[in-house]
Design a protein around this motif. Structure first.
Motif, short mmCIF file in Angstrom:
data_model
loop_
_atom_site.label_atom_id
_atom_site.label_comp_id
_atom_site.label_asym_id
_atom_site.label_seq_id
_atom_site.Cartn_x
_atom_site.Cartn_y
_atom_site.Cartn_z
N TYR A 545 63.12 23.00 5.45
CA TYR A 545 62.01 22.29 6.08
C TYR A 545 60.74 23.12 5.91
CZ TYR A 545 63.30 25.64 9.73
OH TYR A 545 63.61 26.79 10.42
N LEU A 546 59.61 22.49 6.22
CA LEU A 546 58.32 23.15 6.15
C LEU A 546 57.93 23.66 7.52
CD1 LEU A 546 56.32 20.63 3.93
CD2 LEU A 546 57.67 22.60 3.19
N ARG A 547 57.41 24.86 7.54
CA ARG A 547 56.81 25.44 8.74
C ARG A 547 55.33 25.62 8.43
NH1 ARG A 547 59.14 30.79 9.17
NH2 ARG A 547 60.98 29.95 10.22
N ILE A 548 54.49 24.93 9.18
CA ILE A 548 53.06 24.90 8.92
C ILE A 548 52.31 25.52 10.09
CG2 ILE A 548 51.08 23.41 8.40
CD1 ILE A 548 53.09 21.32 7.37
N PHE A 549 51.39 26.42 9.78
CA PHE A 549 50.50 27.00 10.80
C PHE A 549 49.07 26.62 10.43
CE2 PHE A 549 54.18 29.85 10.52
CZ PHE A 549 54.57 29.90 11.85
N ALA A 550 48.32 26.13 11.41
CA ALA A 550 46.95 25.68 11.14
C ALA A 550 45.98 26.25 12.16
CB ALA A 550 46.88 24.16 11.17
N THR A 551 44.91 26.86 11.65
CA THR A 551 43.74 27.23 12.45
C THR A 551 42.54 26.53 11.83
OG1 THR A 551 43.11 29.18 11.15
CG2 THR A 551 44.80 29.49 12.86
N ASP A 552 41.37 26.75 12.37
CA ASP A 552 40.18 26.11 11.81
C ASP A 552 39.91 26.56 10.38
OD1 ASP A 552 39.73 24.65 14.06
OD2 ASP A 552 38.16 25.95 14.87
N THR A 553 40.35 27.75 10.01
CA THR A 553 39.99 28.31 8.70
C THR A 553 41.18 28.55 7.77
OG1 THR A 553 40.09 30.55 9.58
CG2 THR A 553 37.95 29.42 9.66
#
Length: 606
Positions: A545-553
């Motif tokens: 599976y995909l593990r995605i981390f997101a911040t503004d940048t």
């Protein structure tokens, strides 16, 4: 008829599935043609189930047979629910072949015991011992009834985001047999429920199914479905809740165990994503499936356990399931089984879904096929209600959008008309134009069939390469102009990642595409000998599976091997606010890059 002949037939049917003809393996299981005729004074075999009463959501029983004078290696024991249904009218919920006798000593299987797990399907059940193989089975014996003291225990409890723009609300859905006054009780302290939510309840019927086997052979009453939207939540606050029916009293058995969720809020997020999961019996029994000899998508069980582990490491903001949800394909029970399989996560994290070919396609859909086993999207649309316009409980507008932290998700349906001028194409264009990039600097687009794919499938009007070319022709310029950063796909049972691509060429302007159809179904082997020039990584050796981390940048995507939790591929997209448009993405790739790995997969995990 020899056992190997039957298995060969089933394997041919499974192979036909991979050729996209989608002949259902359990179509080999015909209705019973009668009861075995015996000589006078011969009582025939017996079949006994113990225990005959189970509690809660289900449990294990032992099914014992004996006095079976003429057993064969193609005899089987099947579970049928409700108990009033018989092999004359229904296919089995699940089944097991009698064990292979040592050295063809058939007398060794004239008696024995097999264990089954029986799920509470809101009705009583019965087992049948069947002979004469699958196509023309004969009833040898029927068991006593297996029942439950309570049939209104909430099952399949799951969450979904209810709003498109990140408002602090949450949808809770579940299933029971019937209802009087269904209710959600919730609050910000464990065991203290200071609020309630209004519930909408409904069901659907066999007459709404488009074709067989969904209409009869695979049908089981879905019970009463419930949904409620919890509003006016405090962002990032934890809420504890339970669902049940106030009209049936306060018996704890009739209320779901307490679960909790975090109300949506701005800020950095963790997201889990994948496609093509499916379900499998936890007891190792057989059920309908296109893979693993009718054992179900057995690797989905491990993926489900890994997702629960991810929950313990830090609660994701959402799970994004990009199509081919349960692979029920006309066998309604498997929707219930899937609901319990993922419940540990889905009742605590919004389980966002999109429709795949195995939920929707019938001979009468936009892309004609038999992939849904006659369901036509009806069970999916009723069980997984997404934000508008995908909240109608109908399968005709399953596209939608939602916000999670700094990410705007835009969800399409690759199985319905997406050509220029269609309602879906118009909606996609308008939704992209309306994105507030200050609030959501990242746009993630998702659909089931990939726009970019390493696959030799190019032989039909809806094959991988034909559909990819059509998606590019009709949508790629719209997505690039709209500033889409990342596109997520499933359908092909592999992991694949492109460069930043536009018009099949890598460059500074375009979209990173990832295929992650790796959550359960058997993996595909039809890569080209030489990968396309835009492909940066491809695996057909790992489920995960995909593990995605997101911040503004920063948007970081990891592909996690669910066997050992090793990260097999990583890509990072970065930007400096305020975002220019179109964006200049600078992907940082970790791990091996081109040429993609071309390893042969080893034996399937048990």
């Amino acid at each position: 008829r020899c056992a190997w002949m039957l298995w060969a037939g089933l394997l041919l049917l499974a192979a036909a599935c991979h050729a996209h003809t989608y002949v259902h393996p359990l179509s080999a299981f015909g209705p019973a043609i009668g009861v075995r005729q015996r000589p006078p004074g011969s009582p025939g075999p017996f079949l006994v189930v113990s225990p005959s009463t189970l509690s809660g959501s289900g449990g294990y029983v032992n099914v014992t047979w004996g006095d079976y004078l003429y057993p064969s290696a193609v005899d089987w024991i099947g579970l049928f629910c409700p108990a009033s249904e018989t092999p004359y009218t229904r296919g089995p919920i699940k089944f097991r072949w009698l064990p292979m006798p040592p050295a063809n000593n058939l007398s060794a299987i004239s008696k024995g015991t097999i264990s089954f797990h029986v799920q509470n399907l809101r009705t009583d059940c019965r087992f049948y011992l069947m002979s004469n193989g699958a196509q023309y089975p004969l009833i040898e014996a029927e068991s006593n009834v297996v029942s439950f003291p309570q049939y209104n225990i909430p099952s399949g409890v799951h969450l979904a985001l209810a709003a498109s723009n990140g408002e602090p609300s949450m949808r809770v859905s579940w299933t029971t047999k019937d209802s009087v006054r269904p209710l959600v009780r919730y609050g910000t302290q464990r065991g203290e429920y200071t609020s309630t939510a209004e519930v909408t309840s409904w069901t659907y019927t066999a007459s709404e199914m488009a074709a067989e086997p969904a209409r009869s052979r695979g049908w089981i009453d879905p019970g009463t479905l419930h949904t409620a939207v919890l509003t006016d939540l405090q962002p990032n606050s934890e809420y504890f809740y339970t669902v049940g029916d106030a009209g049936l009293g306060d018996d704890p058995a009739l209320w779901s165990p307490e679960a909790s969720f975090l109300a949506p809020a701005p800020g950095p997020v963790k997201i889990l994503a994948f496609g093509d999961m499916g379900t499998a019996p936890i007891d190792g029994a057989n059920q309908h499936s296109f893979d693993y000899g009718n054992r179900g998508e057995i690797n989905a069980l491990n993926t489900s356990r890994r997702l629960a582990w991810e929950l313990q490491q830090g609660r994701p903001a959402v799970v994004m399931h990009v199509g081919d949800i349960s692979y029920a394909v006309g066998y309604e029970f498997e929707w219930d089984q899937f609901g319990e399989q993922v419940r540990t996560v889905a009742e605590r994290v919004p389980w966002m879904t999109l429709v795949g070919n195995h939920e929707l396609l019938t001979p009468h859909t936009y892309i004609a096929g038999t992939d849904s086993g006659g369901e036509g999207g009806v069970p999916y649309a009723n069980r997984f209600i997404m934000p508008a316009p995908a909240d109608t409980k109908r399968p005709d507008t399953p596209w939608y959008t939602y916000r999670v932290g700094p990410v705007r998700f835009i969800i399409m349906c690759t199985e319905l008309n997406f050509l220029r001028g269609s309602p879906q194409h118009t909606w996609i264009s308008a939704t992209l134009q309306a994105v507030d990039r200050a609030a959501t600097p990242w746009i993630v687009f998702a659909g089931h069939r990939p726009m970019y794919i390493d696959s030799t499938s190019n032989d039909t009007s809806h094959s991988d390469q034909v559909m990819a070319a059509l998606l590019r022709a009709e949508l790629e310029d719209v997505l690039v102009a709209g500033g889409v950063d990342l596109a997520l796909w499933g359908h092909h049972h592999s992991y694949q990642r492109t460069c930043v691509v536009r018009g099949q060429e890598c460059g500074p302007i375009g979209i990173t595409h990832i295929v992650a159809g790796t959550a359960g179904f058997d993996l595909r082997k039809n890569f080209y000998p030489t990968p396309p020039p835009y492909m940066r990584q491809a695996f057909n050796t790992y489920w995960g599976y995909l593990r995605i981390f997101a911040t503004d940048t920063r948007l970081t995507v990891e592909f996690v091997n669910d066997e050992d939790l090793a990260v097999k591929d990583t890509v990072e997209l970065t930007k400096t606010p305020p975002r220019s448009h179109p964006t200049m993405r600078r992907p940082i790739e970790r791990g091996p890059i081109r040429p993609p790995v071309r390893q042969a997969r080893g034996p399937a995990r048990p």
